[in-house]
Design a protein around this motif. Structure first.
Motif, PDB file in Angstrom:
ATOM      1  N   ASN A   7      48.707  27.903  42.284  1.00 19.08           N
ATOM      2  CA  ASN A   7      49.275  27.506  43.473  1.00 19.08           C
ATOM      3  C   ASN A   7      50.670  27.669  43.728  1.00 19.08           C
ATOM      4  O   ASN A   7      51.482  26.584  44.087  1.00 19.08           O
ATOM      5  CB  ASN A   7      48.797  25.932  43.706  1.00 19.08           C
ATOM      6  N   GLY A   8      51.290  28.677  43.186  1.00 27.31           N
ATOM      7  CA  GLY A   8      52.533  28.964  43.125  1.00 27.31           C
ATOM      8  C   GLY A   8      53.387  28.199  42.272  1.00 27.31           C
ATOM      9  O   GLY A   8      54.724  28.149  42.432  1.00 27.31           O
ATOM     10  N   THR A   9      52.844  27.621  41.280  1.00 28.39           N
ATOM     11  CA  THR A   9      53.397  26.887  40.203  1.00 28.39           C
ATOM     12  C   THR A   9      53.039  27.366  38.915  1.00 28.39           C
ATOM     13  O   THR A   9      51.809  27.287  38.717  1.00 28.39           O
ATOM     14  CB  THR A   9      53.254  25.475  40.272  1.00 28.39           C
ATOM     15  N   GLU A  10      54.026  27.620  37.991  1.00 32.68           N
ATOM     16  CA  GLU A  10      53.711  27.771  36.572  1.00 32.68           C
ATOM     17  C   GLU A  10      53.334  26.534  35.650  1.00 32.68           C
ATOM     18  O   GLU A  10      54.376  25.685  35.604  1.00 32.68           O
ATOM     19  CB  GLU A  10      55.031  28.479  35.910  1.00 32.68           C
ATOM     20  N   LEU A  11      51.882  26.679  35.490  1.00 31.01           N
ATOM     21  CA  LEU A  11      51.502  25.375  34.666  1.00 31.01           C
ATOM     22  C   LEU A  11      51.412  25.707  33.317  1.00 31.01           C
ATOM     23  O   LEU A  11      50.906  26.837  32.826  1.00 31.01           O
ATOM     24  CB  LEU A  11      50.307  24.775  35.285  1.00 31.01           C
TER      25      LEU A  11
END
Length: 263
Positions: A7-11
């Motif tokens: 979702n556009g986020t580096e987890l």
């Protein structure tokens, strides 16, 4: 360290157990102000039965701190996105505090992706604007070190803090290094979330765990959550807010008994 673009986020995430085996999956979701290291007491026992996926919630630990606002839909969506990236069709889920709230959202809205869910030291509505607005302002204005002195004594009983100073110091070290904006944005997401109307419709088998001495999510709230969840099991431990650490053996056994019993 493994990362996934979700979702556009580096987890940031970590897998324990035989990743390529056939064991069922369990996903562990951290509390506000912590990271995936909070699950250390559970990892080895759980990995005997499960493939264990831990991750840092957005804004926490080594995960990215994207611009806000954050919502419960995003927090649940991050779990689904991580599952999709790792090709996990269905999983068990265990979350504590904020992670538990994420679990409620997943069970209510994405039951097809879950086997069983453990909701620990949480509620379908956590706190109030009178709690969260000053917390957000202090995090942004004074930083996490100042906030630690007010928040962390609520996480454990005084007896535990005195008995386990090294453990408490490690928890504090994680807390003070959480990005203050990431913390504040998650506080606002929790404040904006009220899942009470959705709980009665949950069909996923659920275990609710509370701490007798928890002042952040009261045991009364845990009992209310369990009573509203069709067929849910309720267990109360002699602990405060972070019960998986304060009563690690009891917590782990309770979770394993629930997850491994025949359907």
């Amino acid at each position: 360290m493994p990362y996934a673009a979700v979702n556009g986020t580096e987890l940031h995430y970590r897998i324990d157990g035989d990743r390529h085996g056939n064991a069922p999956w369990i996903i562990l979701s951290n509390s506000l102000g912590s990271d995936l290291s909070m699950w250390t007491p559970q990892v080895e026992p759980l990995s005997r039965h499960f493939r264990v996926l831990r991750y840092d919630t957005r804004g926490h630990g080594h995960s990215e701190v994207p611009k806000g606002p954050y919502t419960i839909d995003q927090l649940a969506g991050d779990v689904l996105g991580l599952m999709d990236t790792l090709k996990i069709a269905r999983a068990n889920f265990c979350g504590i505090s904020m992670g538990g709230l994420t679990g409620v959202a997943l069970a209510a809205r994405h039951a097809d992706r879950l086997e069983r869910v453990v909701l620990s030291n949480t509620a379908a509505r956590i706190g109030s604007p009178e709690v969260w607005a000053p917390r957000v302002a202090r995090a942004r204005g004074e930083g996490m070190v100042a906030l630690a002195e007010a928040v962390l004594p609520r996480w454990f009983t005084a007896e535990f803090i005195e008995r386990e100073p090294v453990v408490f110091a490690m928890i504090r070290d994680v807390f003070v290094h959480i990005d203050k904006e990431g913390y504040a944005l998650n506080c606002e997401a929790i404040d904006a979330t009220d899942l009470r109307p959705e709980v009665p419709g949950i069909k996923v088998p659920a275990l609710v765990i509370s701490g007798t001495h928890d002042v952040a999510t009261l045991p009364e709230q845990g009992r209310e959550l369990a009573q509203a969840l069709p067929g849910a099991r309720y267990v109360e431990l002699d602990a405060a807010h972070i019960s998986n650490i304060e009563k690690s053996e009891s917590f782990t056994k309770t979770v394993l008994d629930f997850l491994t019993e025949p359907k």
